[in-house]
Design a protein around this motif. Structure first.
Motif, PDB file in Angstrom:
ATOM      1  N   LYS A 185       8.060   6.219   3.705  1.00 57.18           N
ATOM      2  CA  LYS A 185       6.841   6.636   2.979  1.00 57.18           C
ATOM      3  C   LYS A 185       6.970   5.559   1.781  1.00 57.18           C
ATOM      4  CE  LYS A 185       6.059  11.018   4.665  1.00 57.18           C
ATOM      5  NZ  LYS A 185       5.146  10.514   5.569  1.00 57.18           N
ATOM      6  N   ASN A 209       0.853  -1.170  -0.090  1.00 59.20           N
ATOM      7  CA  ASN A 209       0.049  -0.053   0.128  1.00 59.20           C
ATOM      8  C   ASN A 209       0.995   1.229  -0.104  1.00 59.20           C
ATOM      9  OD1 ASN A 209      -1.704   2.030   0.403  1.00 59.20           O
ATOM     10  ND2 ASN A 209      -2.878   1.088   2.084  1.00 59.20           N
ATOM     11  N   PRO A 210       0.930   1.963  -1.236  1.00 54.94           N
ATOM     12  CA  PRO A 210       1.800   3.129  -0.959  1.00 54.94           C
ATOM     13  C   PRO A 210       1.553   4.322  -0.150  1.00 54.94           C
ATOM     14  CG  PRO A 210       0.149   3.195  -2.996  1.00 54.94           C
ATOM     15  CD  PRO A 210       0.135   1.909  -2.338  1.00 54.94           C
ATOM     16  N   ARG A 211       0.083   4.103   0.504  1.00 54.43           N
ATOM     17  CA  ARG A 211      -0.147   5.247   1.484  1.00 54.43           C
ATOM     18  C   ARG A 211       0.356   4.772   2.819  1.00 54.43           C
ATOM     19  NH1 ARG A 211      -4.709   4.410  -1.130  1.00 54.43           N
ATOM     20  NH2 ARG A 211      -5.541   2.935   0.305  1.00 54.43           N
ATOM     21  N   VAL A 212       1.110   3.712   3.171  1.00 52.12           N
ATOM     22  CA  VAL A 212       1.703   3.279   4.186  1.00 52.12           C
ATOM     23  C   VAL A 212       3.001   4.013   4.566  1.00 52.12           C
ATOM     24  CG1 VAL A 212       2.479   1.322   5.449  1.00 52.12           C
ATOM     25  CG2 VAL A 212       0.382   1.179   4.290  1.00 52.12           C
ATOM     26  N   THR A 213       3.261   4.106   5.803  1.00 50.65           N
ATOM     27  CA  THR A 213       4.590   4.572   6.116  1.00 50.65           C
ATOM     28  C   THR A 213       5.183   3.544   7.388  1.00 50.65           C
ATOM     29  OG1 THR A 213       3.664   7.035   6.166  1.00 50.65           O
ATOM     30  CG2 THR A 213       5.715   6.644   7.622  1.00 50.65           C
ATOM     31  N   GLU A 273       7.007   3.565  -4.721  1.00 48.06           N
ATOM     32  CA  GLU A 273       6.088   3.388  -5.836  1.00 48.06           C
ATOM     33  C   GLU A 273       6.498   4.489  -7.066  1.00 48.06           C
ATOM     34  OE1 GLU A 273       1.151   3.057  -6.505  1.00 48.06           O
ATOM     35  OE2 GLU A 273       2.132   5.119  -5.719  1.00 48.06           O
ATOM     36  N   ASP A 274       6.857   5.551  -6.659  1.00 53.47           N
ATOM     37  CA  ASP A 274       7.439   6.535  -7.558  1.00 53.47           C
ATOM     38  C   ASP A 274       8.616   6.192  -8.369  1.00 53.47           C
ATOM     39  OD1 ASP A 274       5.530   8.299  -6.967  1.00 53.47           O
ATOM     40  OD2 ASP A 274       6.828   9.378  -5.570  1.00 53.47           O
ATOM     41  N   SER A 279       5.121   5.541  -0.749  1.00 49.85           N
ATOM     42  CA  SER A 279       4.670   6.082  -1.934  1.00 49.85           C
ATOM     43  C   SER A 279       6.092   6.571  -2.800  1.00 49.85           C
ATOM     44  CB  SER A 279       4.001   7.728  -1.803  1.00 49.85           C
ATOM     45  OG  SER A 279       4.868   8.352  -0.767  1.00 49.85           O
ATOM     46  N   LYS A 280       7.041   6.742  -1.891  1.00 52.75           N
ATOM     47  CA  LYS A 280       8.470   6.825  -2.609  1.00 52.75           C
ATOM     48  C   LYS A 280       9.029   5.831  -3.446  1.00 52.75           C
ATOM     49  CE  LYS A 280       9.992  10.519   0.542  1.00 52.75           C
ATOM     50  NZ  LYS A 280      11.008  10.873   1.511  1.00 52.75           N
TER      51      LYS A 280
END
Length: 952
Positions: free
Chosen positions: A232, A136-140, A237-238, A234-235
């Motif tokens: 994060k 989940n890219p929203r997970v930290t 995923e980027d 999300s980084k």
């Protein structure tokens, strides 16, 4: 990311004991694009010197043909495009950078994958041991640093910092049990040292933990928790989508730790491998040793997304038996009743350093065996001191003490007790009350021949068996996909990745008389029966050193061996005369460098008296493999300047054609001949544009060695267009330093040697680097490549350079989906290449299995292009490397590793032998101001061998 090459943790950012939230770092302002001429003007206006040059950037586009070097600059991409890769190619007015750039925005990154899909070869459907990871890219993920110390009372001697992983984990678990709400154990992952990862925010600061000791005392510890970073996802995923160019290694390390947490709680952890505590009956190796089947895994960013690469492994462990039973198995002569002097020594060697737990009292403590008591158990007495100080000290028998204190009757009273050490105190405990703990590794070198064969058989599993084992381990409850990973929002696809592969066609080879050789369709092998070498060398002056004197069974049958060798040479086109000198001696002559040097000098002098010209070759017949081999090679290659070919007399006396042919392959190559070569040109290179292939490697000392130098080796081709003759350079450097400090100078020597031989310098250089991981790519580009360009570039000489890393230390395995696509062993066929799905999302890399896997499961080589000024396409480069694998001079089959790297590895190992000779020489010195291990002159080759393949 290569999980085996990076330590866990190491996140960026800081934190304090009081706070745990990190403020996101301020983003750097975007760098404005400047073309080269404006950059030069700006640099001159700012007063920067010639060394303070900005990095240029290499364009992402590339030609489909190998032609002139493209411009290092392309128009700037759209604003939304990711940052461009940095270029190392200086403009004509500039000098190469002498130091790697320090600025993050100018970090040198590997070249992008060329445009256009590779299509060469026939298609084959494959399965790969890569398992897609969903997150989940929203997970930290919160990364914390732990420091655990024991509290001591004032005035007492402080204890050292705790280092035992099991003890540290026990203390942390106690803290978690104490406050489950704030410290949810099932949402954390711990590496057993100082790194803690959590799916939720944890309290920070100092926390006291109490543990009860064996004597009902309480030990107090302080656990300090400090926030290090907020990871994060999300980084990540980027990065996988190509939005950012830099791999977020801290995030990959954190997720890798999370994936390892579940098996670490249930399995034995050894060097990032996980093994079950139990073993199967068929895995019993005897002598108290058993093979345990485990796995290792690592996370890798791939074109299909984040993937877990998991492969099985086998390791030998001591069985967790009672010590008496273990000794009976390990030392069969031991009957549990008596130990003579020889048996005592063997038992002590088998037990010393092992960890045990005791059974005569209730305790969780573990003890290390320091040795055996000098007396037997029945003869052991000690002073018993009244803890209250009321009664006088008395002598007590150990047998009586155990009977009265613990109600235990000692059975084995005629054997020694174990000396158990813990916290600088020793205890004498009978063997029968001690049990070996689990997970105590047993070195395979200590196994007997039968045990080694069994272990090797289990390690070299056939592809179907290996594939089944990997799939089962993925499904196990103690595998990488457990409840903890799910709590971090991480899921795992349980199926192997399906990937399309291609099988490249084998090249046509040329032998003597311009005859062509077609290789075997399945194994890609060929034989030399009825064929001759492309360029056989004449051997007029050679000597035979026979070290088999005094050996009743291994004595060389001299006349038969010489006749057989000369006959096989003649069949291959080599005109070999009778030996000019024959000298009979003993194996013990090899133990002394001085005696060997005198022996070689005597042989050389006798040859000079009999013939005109220097001795070409010395054939050395030995009865066995001997440590003196390194002395022989050092004397001949650094002092005498003559190539040697060693052989074992038992094999030489058999006179088998294949064995003799292998000797001929090496002899002809060492003398500068050509055995066979690829027909036509390598790829579509212009024959007038000379190409030089370079291989580089570093050999490091054993892990426990803290002083010896690392050995750097560089080899380079000396002919074109065949490109199959190599020269070598070797150099010692700082202990365990992977960067080749003299890389530019070594390559310059090779380029100059090429120019002397060919009367022209190479227009193109293709460099293969071995032994580096993804984390060291920046070192190769920012230090070694810059050093190379700085040393070889001049105003009128700027060859185009390609840098490729060859990696064998990975866990990726390829399996054919359809059994009919594989060979007899079930392995993928030679020439199988994969460059989709399991490769890097953007970088130019591929897997190539160039050899035939006759034993076990084939491991492909991972080729990673870091820099390319020659405009290679995927098809061209893959075909080039595969064709080169057919040019290895020592065998008539393709090898698993591109020859420049293979040869560099051989040369580095030869340098290691030289270093061992230097260490022995140093140990014999009474006084020494400097050790010869780091003295370059000790490794410098004789001038007559500098450009010859002495190392094959």
């Amino acid at each position: 990311m290569d999980g085996d090459r990076h330590s866990r943790g190491g996140g960026t950012g800081g934190g304090s004991d009081s706070g745990h939230r990190l403020r996101p770092p301020a983003e750097a302002p975007p760098t404005k694009y400047l073309p080269p001429h404006l950059r030069n003007q700006q640099s001159s206006r700012s007063g920067a010197g010639p060394q303070a040059l900005p990095l240029q950037r290499q364009g992402a586009g590339r030609s489909s043909e190998i032609g002139p070097t493209r411009s290092s600059w392309d128009p700037p991409a759209a604003a939304a495009a990711p940052p461009r890769r940095a270029s190392l190619l200086p403009s004509k007015q500039q000098q190469p950078l002498s130091n790697p750039p320090q600025e993050t925005e100018n970090k040198i990154l590997p070249v992008r994958r060329p445009e256009g899909r590779a299509v060469a070869g026939r298609s084959v459907n494959l399965l790969v041991n890569h398992f897609l990871v969903k997150f989940n890219p929203r997970v930290t993920i919160y990364h914390y640093s732990l420091d655990i110390r024991q509290l001591v009372s004032r005035g007492k001697k402080p204890v050292r910092k705790l280092r035992n992983k099991a003890g540290l984990r026990l203390i942390l678990n106690k803290l978690f049990l104490k406050d489950r709400a704030r410290f949810p154990a099932n949402r954390t992952a711990y590496d057993g040292e100082k790194n803690l990862y959590s799916a939720v925010s944890l309290p920070t600061g100092h926390f006291e933990v109490e543990l009860s000791g064996e004597d009902l005392s309480t030990q107090k510890y302080v656990v300090s928790i400090k926030i290090m970073n907020e990871l994060k996802l999300s980084k990540l995923e980027d990065y996988l989508s190509g939005k950012v160019p830099y791999v977020p290694r801290d995030i990959l390390q954190g997720m890798d730790m999370v994936m390892k947490e579940n098996p670490s709680r249930y399995k034995i952890s050894i060097d990032r491998h996980f093994y079950p505590s139990s073993f199967k009956d068929e895995d019993d190796l005897g002598h108290g040793i058993a093979a345990h089947r485990g796995f290792q895994s690592t996370l890798r960013p791939t074109a299909q997304g984040l993937a877990l690469c998991l492969d099985c492994s086998v390791m030998a462990f001591r069985k967790p038996l009672p010590v008496v039973e273990f000794v009976k198995e390990n030392v069969p002569e031991f009957d549990g009743a008596f130990l003579d002097l020889i048996l005592r020594r063997r038992v002590a060697n088998a037990l010393k350093g092992l960890t045990v737990r005791v059974t005569h009292r209730r305790t969780k403590q573990l003890f290390t065996i320091a040795g055996l008591t000098a007396k037997t158990t029945r003869d052991l007495w000690f002073d018993f001191v009244d803890p209250k100080g009321k009664d006088p000290t008395v002598q007590v028998s150990l047998v009586q003490y155990f009977r009265e204190k613990y109600g235990k009757e000692i059975v084995h009273q005629d054997i020694p007790c174990l000396i158990l050490g813990r916290n600088n105190r020793t205890n004498h405990v009978p063997m029968e009350f001690c049990i070996l703990t689990q997970g105590q590794r047993y070195k395979k070198e200590l196994l007997d021949e039968s045990g080694q064969d069994k272990l090797e058989e289990k390690c070299l599993a056939r592809p179907p068996e290996r594939k089944k084992t990997i799939s089962e381990m993925m499904q196990d409850h103690d595998g990488p996909c457990g409840e903890i990973a799910k709590n971090f929002g991480i899921g795992l696809d349980m199926n192997m990745t399906k990937v399309p592969g291609r099988v490249l066609g084998a090249p046509e080879l040329k032998v003597g008389g311009d005859r062509s050789v077609r290789v075997d369709a399945e194994k890609c092998q060929w034989n030399l029966l009825g064929k001759s070498f492309v360029e056989p060398k004449t051997v007029d002056r050679w000597a035979l050193l026979d070290f088999t004197d005094g050996d009743r069974y291994g004595r060389l049958q001299t006349d038969a061996f010489v006749n057989n060798l000369r006959g096989r040479c003649r069949n291959l086109g080599i005109n070999m005369a009778e030996p000019v000198v024959y000298r009979l001696t003993r194996m013990n002559e090899m133990a002394s460098v001085n005696r060997l040097e005198n022996l070689f000098k005597d042989v050389a002098n006798e040859s000079n008296r009999k013939t005109k010209g220097k001795l070409q070759l010395v054939v050395c017949a030995m009865t066995r493999k001997d440590p003196g081999y390194k002395n022989l090679k050092w004397v001949s290659e650094t002092r005498m300047g003559v190539v040697t070919q060693c052989c074992l007399s038992p094999n030489a006396n058999k006179g088998q054609d294949q064995y003799l042919a292998n000797l001929c392959l090496k002899i002809n190559a060492k003398l500068g001949g050509t055995n066979f070569e690829v027909s036509g040109k390598l790829l579509r290179f212009n024959p007038a544009e000379h190409v030089m292939f370079i291989g580089a490697d570093v050999n490091h000392p054993a892990p426990m060695n803290k002083e010896c130098p690392s050995i750097a080796a560089v080899v380079g081709t000396m002919n074109w267009p065949a490109a199959n003759r190599y020269a070598a350079r070797v150099s010692p450097q700082k202990h365990r330093c992977e960067t080749i400090k003299t890389f530019g100078a070594m390559c310059l020597e090779l380029v100059n040697a090429y120019a002397r031989i060919n009367k022209v310098r190479p227009r193109r250089i293709v460099l293969f680097r071995d032994g580096v991981s993804e984390g060291q790519f920046e070192m190769v580009l920012g230090e070694e490549l810059l050093d190379l360009k700085k040393c070889i570039y001049t105003d009128d000489y700027r060859p185009t350079i390609t840098v490729i890393v060859a990696q064998k230390r990975h866990h990726t395995r390829l399996f054919v989906e359809n059994r009919n696509d594989g060979g007899q062993t079930g392995n993928v066929p030679p020439g199988t290449v994969v460059d989709t799905k399991i490769v890097h999302p953007q970088d130019f890399d591929f897997y190539l299995c160039s050899h035939y896997g006759g034993i076990g499961t084939s491991k492909p080589t991972h080729y990673y292009v870091l820099w390319d000024e020659n405009g290679f396409t995927s098809d061209l480069l893959q075909k080039l490397i595969y064709d080169m694998c057919f040019t290895f001079v020592r065998c008539t089959k393709p090898v698993s590793l591109v020859p420049p790297v293979y040869y560099a590895d051989l040369v580095a190992y030869r340098g290691r032998m030289f270093q061992e000779v230097a260490m022995e020489a140093d140990s014999r010195r009474s006084t020494s101001s400097s050790t010869p291990s780091f003295d370059q002159s000790f490794y410098s080759l004789h001038s007559d061998l500098e450009n010859m393949m002495f190392f094959v």
